[in-house]
Motif scaffolding. Structure first.
Motif, PDB file in Angstrom:
ATOM      1  N   ALA A 231       4.655   0.236  -0.762  1.00 59.76           N
ATOM      2  CA  ALA A 231       3.240   0.477  -1.034  1.00 59.76           C
ATOM      3  C   ALA A 231       3.062   1.278  -2.314  1.00 59.76           C
ATOM      4  N   THR A 232       3.891   2.295  -2.503  1.00 60.69           N
ATOM      5  CA  THR A 232       3.790   3.141  -3.699  1.00 60.69           C
ATOM      6  C   THR A 232       4.060   2.331  -4.968  1.00 60.69           C
TER       7      THR A 232
ATOM      8  N   GLU B 125       1.300  -0.322  -5.648  1.00 61.80           N
ATOM      9  CA  GLU B 125       0.061   0.296  -6.120  1.00 61.80           C
ATOM     10  C   GLU B 125       0.184   0.655  -7.602  1.00 61.80           C
ATOM     11  N   TRP B 126       1.316   1.232  -7.975  1.00 60.04           N
ATOM     12  CA  TRP B 126       1.552   1.574  -9.383  1.00 60.04           C
ATOM     13  C   TRP B 126       1.516   0.321 -10.266  1.00 60.04           C
TER      14      TRP B 126
ATOM     15  N   ARG C  37      -2.061  -1.040 -10.607  1.00 61.94           N
ATOM     16  CA  ARG C  37      -2.887  -0.227 -11.519  1.00 61.94           C
ATOM     17  C   ARG C  37      -2.535  -0.548 -12.976  1.00 61.94           C
TER      18      ARG C  37
ATOM     19  N   LYS D  84      -4.083  -3.984 -13.827  1.00 60.02           N
ATOM     20  CA  LYS D  84      -5.414  -4.199 -13.241  1.00 60.02           C
ATOM     21  C   LYS D  84      -6.288  -5.092 -14.105  1.00 60.02           C
TER      22      LYS D  84
ATOM     23  N   GLY E 149      -0.650  -2.144  -1.185  1.00 65.93           N
ATOM     24  CA  GLY E 149      -0.508  -1.417  -2.442  1.00 65.93           C
ATOM     25  C   GLY E 149      -1.144  -2.152  -3.604  1.00 65.93           C
TER      26      GLY E 149
ATOM     27  N   LYS F 174      -4.934  -1.888  -3.294  1.00 66.50           N
ATOM     28  CA  LYS F 174      -5.395  -0.543  -3.623  1.00 66.50           C
ATOM     29  C   LYS F 174      -5.314  -0.293  -5.128  1.00 66.50           C
ATOM     30  N   GLY F 175      -4.239  -0.789  -5.739  1.00 67.45           N
ATOM     31  CA  GLY F 175      -4.035  -0.525  -7.159  1.00 67.45           C
ATOM     32  C   GLY F 175      -5.001  -1.238  -8.075  1.00 67.45           C
TER      33      GLY F 175
END
Length: 472
Positions: free
Chosen positions: A155-156, A159-160, A163, A166, A195, A198-199
């Motif tokens: 997930a980490t 997400e990175w 982002r 994006k 992730g 969310k990112g």
């Protein structure tokens, strides 16, 4: 003050992210069967597999590859951030993707090169279908791994990654040629999807690339994060019925677009014909054309092509071959199947193709009996305005007009015949009595003899067209 590599990379991403210019965002169409742009224009996804693109090529080599694919009509390339082969070796610029193989510690220098590739692809009109990792990093079913993902770090990391990209023209692809075999695997993939969402705020489509012979719907028949289905008809047999894999997906209660994300690769050994561990036959351009037309006319939202030497960028001066590759990748760029995929895309986009629905029940052929390679595929527009038939060889077909869903009187149907490899018109013998029969008229020098029949309404006769006829 100490800052973790994860935070430093996140800050760097904020400064390196730029807009993607003319490439619009992609979304799922209202019919739940196709991908469309943010303006609602149908998007026929034509992808090329370049799995090791980020890891193995220099920027000069990357530009050569991308230009070749853009010139041939592709609009998407598929590549992997954490590659399968030589994972422990740095990229062409001496950079590894992670510190200590830790997904929470991505190395900015490595991903700066990924940034460059994604931007260069976008500048040529190409979306990047980006796999965060190959599947051996979460399920070392085979290969070298290492397994490095847990639900938490998956997930980490995702997400990175999301982002960072994006505002880029990205399609996310989870999976990576491995099966989901237990609850931990399922938790890791769901964590990756969460992730990514969310990112990037859910701005990019997500699909799943499964192992050979399987389908994303085998694992995720109605997963909310999965926007469209992908299957891998694979490299085991000639004439694999990928249309059945489309049919499975299109029959699900939760309807989503579907496509063949890894059909037989051109210049790949036919695995079922190996003898003593050695290849005896390789897939050729007819194999890849047949797979493409079967899939598209049976309801796919696009198609992914592959060349065995290109996904790995086979180059014996730099590395050993993987799985019997035999053609240097620069030569493999111009194997005939790649250009023929562009022909298919242009042909399909010249039709009102999103109306097409598989219907091959009205087409008959005695060629080869039930031989799987001779399967004729057909589709008819939902409104009955036209039909397309693909015939995988130089043989006659028959059509029962009373069985078609065409809403056109027989006398008003215009028949058009085309070469499937070139898109150019060909001649044909035809009879349109109680049973319509069509037989292609290829020239002796025509080596590719699969063909297309398009049935549509004749153009109305107008005074202008009459005058033009008189002038001729």
């Amino acid at each position: 003050m100490h800052r973790s590599p994860f935070l430093l990379a996140l800050v760097s991403a904020a400064f390196c992210t730029i807009g993607h210019g003319a490439l619009p965002a992609l979304k799922i169409g209202e019919d739940r069967r196709h991908i469309v742009t943010s303006e609602g224009k149908p998007f026929f996804l034509l992808g090329d597999t370049a799995w090791e693109l980020f890891h193995r090529l220099t920027r000069e080599e990357t530009e050569l590859y991308l230009k070749n694919r853009a010139d041939k009509g592709f609009n998407t390339v598929l590549a992997v951030a954490l590659a399968e082969f030589e994972f422990g070796k740095p990229n062409a610029y001496g950079e590894l993707p992670l510190e200590d193989n830790d997904p929470t510690k991505p190395r900015d220098a490595y991903f700066q090169h990924v940034d460059w590739v994604v931007d260069k692809a976008a500048s040529m009109g190409l979306y990047t279908a980006l796999l965060p990792t190959w599947g051996d990093k979460w399920n070392k079913k085979w290969g070298k791994g290492p397994e490095i993902f847990t639900p938490e770090n998956a997930a980490t990391y995702c997400e990175w990654l999301a982002r960072r990209y994006k505002d880029k023209p990205i399609i996310w692809v989870l999976g990576g040629d491995r099966p989901v075999e237990n609850d931990t695997h399922r938790a890791i993939i769901r964590a990756m999807a969460a992730g990514l969402k969310k990112g990037d705020g859910g701005t990019h489509l997500i699909t799943y690339h499964p192992k050979g012979g399987s389908n994303s719907s085998d694992y995720w028949p109605d997963e909310p994060w999965l926007d469209f289905h992908m299957f891998q008809s694979g490299h085991s047999h000639r004439a694999k019925p990928n249309y059945d894999m489309n049919a499975k997906n299109l029959a699900l209660p939760a309807l989503k677009p579907t496509l063949d994300g890894e059909p037989c690769y051109e210049d790949h050994p036919v695995r079922s014909l190996m003898k003593n561990g050695k290849p005896t036959e390789w897939f050729g351009d007819l194999d890849v054309r047949r797979a493409a037309w079967w899939s598209v006319l049976s309801g796919a939202c696009g198609h992914v092509y592959g060349t065995h030497s290109i996904w790995q960028f086979h180059d014996l001066e730099k590395r050993t071959q993987q799985t019997d590759a035999r053609t240097p990748w620069r030569q493999a760029l111009d194997l005939p199947g790649a250009a023929q995929m562009g022909v298919m895309k242009k042909f399909v986009e010249g039709l009102d193709w999103t109306k097409l629905r598989r219907d091959d029940s009205f087409v008959y052929s005695s060629k080869g009996g039930s031989a799987p390679e001779n399967k004729v595929m057909a589709a008819v527009a939902e409104d009955g305005s036209f039909a397309v038939v693909y015939v995988p060889g130089d043989f006659k077909i028959e059509i029962a007009p009373q069985a078609t869903k065409l809403k056109i009187e027989p006398a008003q149907i215009a028949n058009r015949f085309f070469s499937a490899s070139t898109g150019r018109g060909i001649s044909a013998k035809m009879h349109t009595g109680a049973i319509w029969s069509y037989e292609p008229g290829f020239n002796k020098e025509d080596t590719n003899r699969d063909w297309l029949l398009v049935l549509k309404r004749k153009a109305p006769v107008t005074s202008t067209s009459v005058e033009k006829t008189k002038e001729k």
